[in-house]
Design a protein around this motif. Structure first.
Motif, PDB file in Angstrom:
ATOM      1  N   ASP A 151      -2.143  -2.002  -3.129  1.00 47.52           N
ATOM      2  CA  ASP A 151      -1.365  -0.761  -3.060  1.00 47.52           C
ATOM      3  C   ASP A 151      -2.308   0.369  -2.660  1.00 47.52           C
ATOM      4  N   ASP A 152      -2.236   1.488  -3.353  1.00 46.11           N
ATOM      5  CA  ASP A 152      -3.148   2.608  -3.087  1.00 46.11           C
ATOM      6  C   ASP A 152      -4.184   2.743  -4.195  1.00 46.11           C
ATOM      7  N   VAL A 153      -4.425   1.664  -4.910  1.00 47.42           N
ATOM      8  CA  VAL A 153      -5.336   1.683  -6.051  1.00 47.42           C
ATOM      9  C   VAL A 153      -6.769   1.924  -5.580  1.00 47.42           C
ATOM     10  N   THR A 154      -7.459   2.795  -6.302  1.00 51.86           N
ATOM     11  CA  THR A 154      -8.888   3.022  -6.098  1.00 51.86           C
ATOM     12  C   THR A 154      -9.583   2.593  -7.376  1.00 51.86           C
ATOM     13  N   LEU A 155     -10.530   1.682  -7.252  1.00 51.06           N
ATOM     14  CA  LEU A 155     -11.294   1.172  -8.396  1.00 51.06           C
ATOM     15  C   LEU A 155     -12.763   1.129  -8.024  1.00 51.06           C
ATOM     16  N   ASP A 156     -13.611   1.339  -9.015  1.00 53.78           N
ATOM     17  CA  ASP A 156     -15.044   1.153  -8.813  1.00 53.78           C
ATOM     18  C   ASP A 156     -15.624   0.638 -10.121  1.00 53.78           C
ATOM     19  N   MET A 182       6.314  -4.902  -7.902  1.00 58.01           N
ATOM     20  CA  MET A 182       5.438  -5.735  -7.102  1.00 58.01           C
ATOM     21  C   MET A 182       4.466  -4.854  -6.322  1.00 58.01           C
ATOM     22  N   ALA A 183       3.252  -5.327  -6.199  1.00 60.40           N
ATOM     23  CA  ALA A 183       2.210  -4.610  -5.466  1.00 60.40           C
ATOM     24  C   ALA A 183       1.941  -5.319  -4.148  1.00 60.40           C
ATOM     25  N   SER A 184       1.481  -4.555  -3.178  1.00 56.88           N
ATOM     26  CA  SER A 184       1.087  -5.107  -1.883  1.00 56.88           C
ATOM     27  C   SER A 184      -0.425  -5.276  -1.875  1.00 56.88           C
ATOM     28  N   ALA A 185      -0.865  -6.505  -1.748  1.00 56.38           N
ATOM     29  CA  ALA A 185      -2.300  -6.807  -1.712  1.00 56.38           C
ATOM     30  C   ALA A 185      -2.671  -7.333  -0.336  1.00 56.38           C
ATOM     31  N   LEU A 186      -3.821  -6.876   0.159  1.00 51.73           N
ATOM     32  CA  LEU A 186      -4.363  -7.358   1.422  1.00 51.73           C
ATOM     33  C   LEU A 186      -5.594  -8.192   1.122  1.00 51.73           C
ATOM     34  N   ILE A 187      -5.631  -9.397   1.680  1.00 48.59           N
ATOM     35  CA  ILE A 187      -6.707 -10.351   1.392  1.00 48.59           C
ATOM     36  C   ILE A 187      -7.294 -10.835   2.714  1.00 48.59           C
TER      37      ILE A 187
END
Length: 163
Positions: free
Chosen positions: A104-109, A1-6
């Protein structure tokens, strides 16, 4: 499971009632568990300032849905509550705005999704409610509570509990 902030925002209609329904819908569609929900805050408009104040809040959820499909769910929920991104004024009035702040700590662009949210550290209306629920969380190497110290909180007022 991932932690998402919305982040949630809106300034058209009964925004606080919309938030309650939208959060339930996000959790249902993303098979997510609501971990934390901030208070609601009255905030001055940002970008296009000639409009009513906004109500803003943040949530933390646990979900197995990946970032791009989660963003699609957020856009579907916005449409469910009357938002039409194609026809609206940028930073203008809206019934519901849902932004995926961090995953999570995902970096996307990518053309349709940047993580963490590219304007997160400029926006008191996001950092104030975020600091309420995850003050110690590190996003892009910065603690949320520390990042809040670098932005203006002018005009951001907590609203009394809706319950």
């Amino acid at each position: 499971m991932a932690s998402a902030l919305i982040a949630l925002g809106g300034n058209v209609g009964d925004v606080r009632a919309t938030f309650v329904q939208a959060i339930a819908e996000i959790c249902r569609r993303a098979d997510a568990t609501l971990v934390a929900r901030s208070s609601d805050y009255m905030t001055p408009p940002w970008g296009e300032v000639q409009q009513p104040p906004f109500v803003n809040a943040c949530i933390a959820v646990e979900t197995a849905v990946a970032p791009h499909p989660l963003l699609a769910i957020l856009h579907d929920v916005e449409r469910l509550f009357g938002r039409d991104r194609a026809r609206e004024t940028r930073w203008g009035p809206r019934t519901l705005d849902l932004d995926l702040i961090a995953y999570d700590d995902v970096t996307l662009d990518t053309p349709d999704l940047t993580l963490p949210h590219p304007r997160l550290f400029e926006r008191g209306f996001v950092l104030v409610p975020l600091a309420e629920i995850v003050p110690e969380r590190r996003i892009a190497g910065r603690r949320v509570e520390e990042a809040l110290g670098a932005v203006s909180r002018d005009g951001i007022q907590p609203l009394p509990s809706a319950e």
